[in-house]
Write an enzyme that holds these catalytic residues in place. Structure first.
Site, PDB file in Angstrom:
ATOM      1  N   HIS A 172       9.581 -29.513  10.633  1.00 21.17           N
ATOM      2  CA  HIS A 172       9.816 -28.093  10.935  1.00 21.17           C
ATOM      3  C   HIS A 172       8.741 -27.151  10.408  1.00 21.17           C
ATOM      4  O   HIS A 172       8.932 -25.934  10.423  1.00 21.17           O
ATOM      5  CB  HIS A 172      11.183 -27.637  10.408  1.00 21.17           C
ATOM      6  CG  HIS A 172      12.353 -28.263  11.086  1.00 21.17           C
ATOM      7  ND1 HIS A 172      13.632 -27.734  11.012  1.00 21.17           N
ATOM      8  CD2 HIS A 172      12.457 -29.374  11.861  1.00 21.17           C
ATOM      9  CE1 HIS A 172      14.468 -28.503  11.705  1.00 21.17           C
ATOM     10  NE2 HIS A 172      13.766 -29.504  12.220  1.00 21.17           N
ATOM     11  N   GLU A 190      16.489 -31.508  19.174  1.00 20.55           N
ATOM     12  CA  GLU A 190      17.532 -32.219  18.429  1.00 20.55           C
ATOM     13  C   GLU A 190      18.309 -31.329  17.465  1.00 20.55           C
ATOM     14  O   GLU A 190      19.362 -31.738  16.978  1.00 20.55           O
ATOM     15  CB  GLU A 190      16.921 -33.398  17.670  1.00 20.55           C
ATOM     16  CG  GLU A 190      16.071 -33.014  16.492  1.00 20.55           C
ATOM     17  CD  GLU A 190      16.356 -33.905  15.280  1.00 20.55           C
ATOM     18  OE1 GLU A 190      17.071 -34.894  15.418  1.00 20.55           O
ATOM     19  OE2 GLU A 190      15.868 -33.556  14.203  1.00 20.55           O
ATOM     20  N   ASN A 191      17.819 -30.119  17.181  1.00 23.41           N
ATOM     21  CA  ASN A 191      18.539 -29.196  16.294  1.00 23.41           C
ATOM     22  C   ASN A 191      19.038 -27.959  17.031  1.00 23.41           C
ATOM     23  O   ASN A 191      19.332 -26.933  16.407  1.00 23.41           O
ATOM     24  CB  ASN A 191      17.634 -28.736  15.145  1.00 23.41           C
ATOM     25  CG  ASN A 191      17.108 -29.880  14.311  1.00 23.41           C
ATOM     26  OD1 ASN A 191      15.901 -30.123  14.282  1.00 23.41           O
ATOM     27  ND2 ASN A 191      17.986 -30.580  13.632  1.00 23.41           N
ATOM     28  N   HIS A 199      19.105 -36.399  14.604  1.00 21.46           N
ATOM     29  CA  HIS A 199      20.360 -35.678  14.864  1.00 21.46           C
ATOM     30  C   HIS A 199      20.838 -35.855  16.309  1.00 21.46           C
ATOM     31  O   HIS A 199      21.638 -35.049  16.802  1.00 21.46           O
ATOM     32  CB  HIS A 199      20.190 -34.188  14.564  1.00 21.46           C
ATOM     33  CG  HIS A 199      20.012 -33.886  13.110  1.00 21.46           C
ATOM     34  ND1 HIS A 199      21.011 -34.073  12.180  1.00 21.46           N
ATOM     35  CD2 HIS A 199      18.928 -33.432  12.414  1.00 21.46           C
ATOM     36  CE1 HIS A 199      20.564 -33.726  10.985  1.00 21.46           C
ATOM     37  NE2 HIS A 199      19.311 -33.339  11.099  1.00 21.46           N
TER      38      HIS A 199
END
Length: 271
Positions: free
Chosen positions: A180, A39-40, A68
């Site tokens: 993360h 998603e990043n 995101h």
């Protein structure tokens, strides 16, 4: 059966690390199925069709998303034609794409992947427990699915742990994403489900959760935004979890972290 899950891919550095290393890992670790949270992947925010295809070509069998999901607007369109890309299943009815799908692994096994997003300190989506329950009940472990991977994209560790215990014995792996930072609590729960609160990211750890440090520090110290967040561009660490699954029950028999490259201590599965 051997599964691997890789945490949030952040920016160009994370993409490069995964694309460069994943083919070798699939061969060296004899992986049957790989899930990557992506998603990043596009500049730290969302995913594009080209990037999704690059990750799939490198060896990802399924890609999951999170908060995101729609930062790159093209994802709203191409997710409908890319079955290997999943957004959280608890988005409202009518949201493009799917939040769960059944795939065939390299060894012929059936793998159900389910993506949900938490609600604590996150967008108030539909109940992730009820939505995951619906998807798993429709494709039960050791019946319609030989393995089930549940990606819980959430801020709160408590919510991820509660999800894992709630589905213990009914899925192969509950894996947390979003924060993360790889947690040190990988384990097999009492009922046989593998779990880790957060898989960490595939990105540069000389950063603030994958972003160049100056702007996050500035916002914390002044409360004034002066620039865009930009992904850190140093050498990335590939972070995730490898799980061995019993072919009869679909439950985990072994679980080990994987951390390769970059600044973090290195770890490879011992099996």
């Amino acid at each position: 059966m051997r599964l691997m899950f890789l945490g949030d891919v952040v920016g160009r550095a994370g993409r490069k690390a995964v694309v460069d290393r994943l083919p070798g890992l699939v061969d060296d670790l004899r992986l049957d199925f790989v899930v990557v949270n992506a998603e990043n992947a596009a500049g730290g925010f969302g995913i594009t069709e080209e990037i999704a295809q690059d990750l799939i070509d490198a060896g990802a069998d399924a890609l999951t998303l999170g908060n995101h999901s729609w930062d790159q607007r093209e994802a709203l369109v191409f997710i409908e034609r890319q079955p290997r890309l999943l957004r959280p299943a608890n988005y409202p009815k009518g949201t493009p794409g799917k939040g769960a799908n059944l795939y065939v692994a390299k060894n012929g096994a059936r793998v159900l992947v389910v993506s949900v997003m938490g609600r604590i300190y996150m967008d108030p989506l539909d109940d992730p427990f009820a939505v995951a329950e619906r998807e798993i009940a429709a494709c039960p472990l050791a019946e319609q699915a030989d393995a089930i991977v549940l990606d819980v994209h959430a801020e709160a560790t408590s919510e991820k742990q509660a999800m894992a215990h709630h589905f213990d014995g009914r899925v192969s792996l509950v894996i947390g994403t979003h924060t993360h930072v790889p947690t040190a609590d990988w384990q097999i729960l009492t009922g046989g489900t593998a779990f880790q609160s957060d898989a960490g990211m595939c990105g540069d750890y000389d950063s603030v959760i994958g972003m160049e440090k100056d702007e996050p520090i500035n916002r914390f110290t002044t409360k004034i935004g002066r620039a865009r967040f930009e992904p850190a561009g140093g050498e990335a660490t590939v972070c995730g979890l490898v799980v061995e699954v019993d072919e009869a029950s679909g439950l985990a028999t072994r679980v080990e972290p994987i951390r390769i490259g970059g600044r973090l201590s290195q770890a490879l599965p011992r099996f």
